[in-house]
Write an enzyme that holds these catalytic residues in place. Structure first.
Site, PDB file in Angstrom:
ATOM      1  N   HIS A 169      -2.662  15.683  -9.170  1.00  0.00           N
ATOM      2  CA  HIS A 169      -2.738  14.280  -9.603  1.00  0.00           C
ATOM      3  C   HIS A 169      -1.582  13.875 -10.508  1.00  0.00           C
ATOM      4  O   HIS A 169      -1.190  12.711 -10.523  1.00  0.00           O
ATOM      5  CB  HIS A 169      -4.088  14.004 -10.276  1.00  0.00           C
ATOM      6  CG  HIS A 169      -5.215  13.949  -9.295  1.00  0.00           C
ATOM      7  ND1 HIS A 169      -5.489  12.845  -8.550  1.00  0.00           N
ATOM      8  CD2 HIS A 169      -6.119  14.901  -8.923  1.00  0.00           C
ATOM      9  CE1 HIS A 169      -6.523  13.083  -7.756  1.00  0.00           C
ATOM     10  NE2 HIS A 169      -6.921  14.331  -7.962  1.00  0.00           N
ATOM     11  N   ASN A 187      -1.464  13.857  -3.878  1.00  0.00           N
ATOM     12  CA  ASN A 187      -2.463  14.342  -4.841  1.00  0.00           C
ATOM     13  C   ASN A 187      -3.041  15.698  -4.403  1.00  0.00           C
ATOM     14  O   ASN A 187      -3.176  16.611  -5.213  1.00  0.00           O
ATOM     15  CB  ASN A 187      -3.603  13.338  -5.012  1.00  0.00           C
ATOM     16  CG  ASN A 187      -3.240  12.182  -5.910  1.00  0.00           C
ATOM     17  OD1 ASN A 187      -2.337  12.274  -6.728  1.00  0.00           O
ATOM     18  ND2 ASN A 187      -3.944  11.073  -5.741  1.00  0.00           N
ATOM     19  N   ASP A 197      -3.886   2.978  -4.883  1.00  0.00           N
ATOM     20  CA  ASP A 197      -2.541   3.020  -4.318  1.00  0.00           C
ATOM     21  C   ASP A 197      -2.108   1.649  -3.795  1.00  0.00           C
ATOM     22  O   ASP A 197      -1.235   1.546  -2.949  1.00  0.00           O
ATOM     23  CB  ASP A 197      -2.466   4.067  -3.200  1.00  0.00           C
ATOM     24  CG  ASP A 197      -3.386   3.753  -2.026  1.00  0.00           C
ATOM     25  OD1 ASP A 197      -4.238   2.840  -2.156  1.00  0.00           O
ATOM     26  OD2 ASP A 197      -3.261   4.415  -0.984  1.00  0.00           O
ATOM     27  N   ASP A 223       0.865  -1.180   0.000  1.00  0.00           N
ATOM     28  CA  ASP A 223       0.000   0.000   0.000  1.00  0.00           C
ATOM     29  C   ASP A 223       0.902   1.231   0.000  1.00  0.00           C
ATOM     30  O   ASP A 223       1.740   1.398   0.887  1.00  0.00           O
ATOM     31  CB  ASP A 223      -0.894  -0.018   1.240  1.00  0.00           C
ATOM     32  CG  ASP A 223      -1.903   1.104   1.227  1.00  0.00           C
ATOM     33  OD1 ASP A 223      -2.625   1.241   0.221  1.00  0.00           O
ATOM     34  OD2 ASP A 223      -1.964   1.849   2.228  1.00  0.00           O
TER      35      ASP A 223
END
Length: 191
Positions: free
Chosen positions: A145, A140, A175, A132
């Protein structure tokens, strides 16, 4: 005149069988030796032969070991071969795209599901590492982004560079990455 009428009628039945794709009936019913008096049968039999070859090619297209091209030097066969090559390339690209994450180029969730299912079917032992990416939302929000995508690209590149032979990487969520490692023992996994 009766002979001509019989020839035309036989040709119609042959053409109907051909239109239904009933090649077995055509082959057994209309052999060249049995119907040599009918001048239409050789031409229709030539069409039957081409259709049989085309059907064989079509079956080969869906079978990995089947023939992939028509064996003929005719312009018709060349055109069909070109069309089949284009369809095959598009099919391969669509299949590849269906199992690949467009941003990172690693496998996607569908690719992961398929790969793990194949390993299960072969009873092959494997290990899965869930990865992760931390702070992607903050990146972001703070930098946009485009920078978040760069973060994901760098992560996937790092994973690709450090994977061992046989290991596969998948991005299964925004993610979340998964590394699938075929292993035989825990010691092998620890390495």
């Amino acid at each position: 005149m009766a002979f001509l009428g019989a020839c035309v009628q036989e040709g119609r039945v042959f053409a109907d069988d051909l239109a239904r794709g009933d090649l077995g009936t055509i082959t057994s019913t209309y052999s060249a030796t049995r119907n040599s008096q009918n001048p239409l049968i050789p031409s229709l039999d030539s069409v039957r032969g081409s259709l049989a070859q085309f059907l064989t090619l079509g079956q080969g297209f869906v079978s990995p070991d089947g023939p992939k091209r028509l064996d003929s030097n005719s312009d018709y066969a060349a055109l069909l071969n070109t069309m089949l090559d284009q369809v095959r390339k598009k099919h391969d690209r669509l299949e590849r795209d269906a199992y690949t994450d467009p941003l990172t180029g690693v496998g996607n969730r569908r690719g992961y599901d398929l790969f793990v299912d194949e390993l299960w079917q072969r009873y092959q032992p494997f290990a899965i590492a869930f990865i992760d990416v931390d702070n992607l939302k903050s990146v972001n929000d703070r930098f946009g982004h485009a920078e978040g995508n760069n973060y994901l690209l760098q992560t996937s590149m790092h994973l690709k560079l450090h994977r061992r032979g046989g290991e596969r990487i998948f991005r299964i969520g925004g993610d979340e990455f998964v590394l699938v490692s075929p292993t035989r023992t825990e010691a092998e996994l620890a390495q």
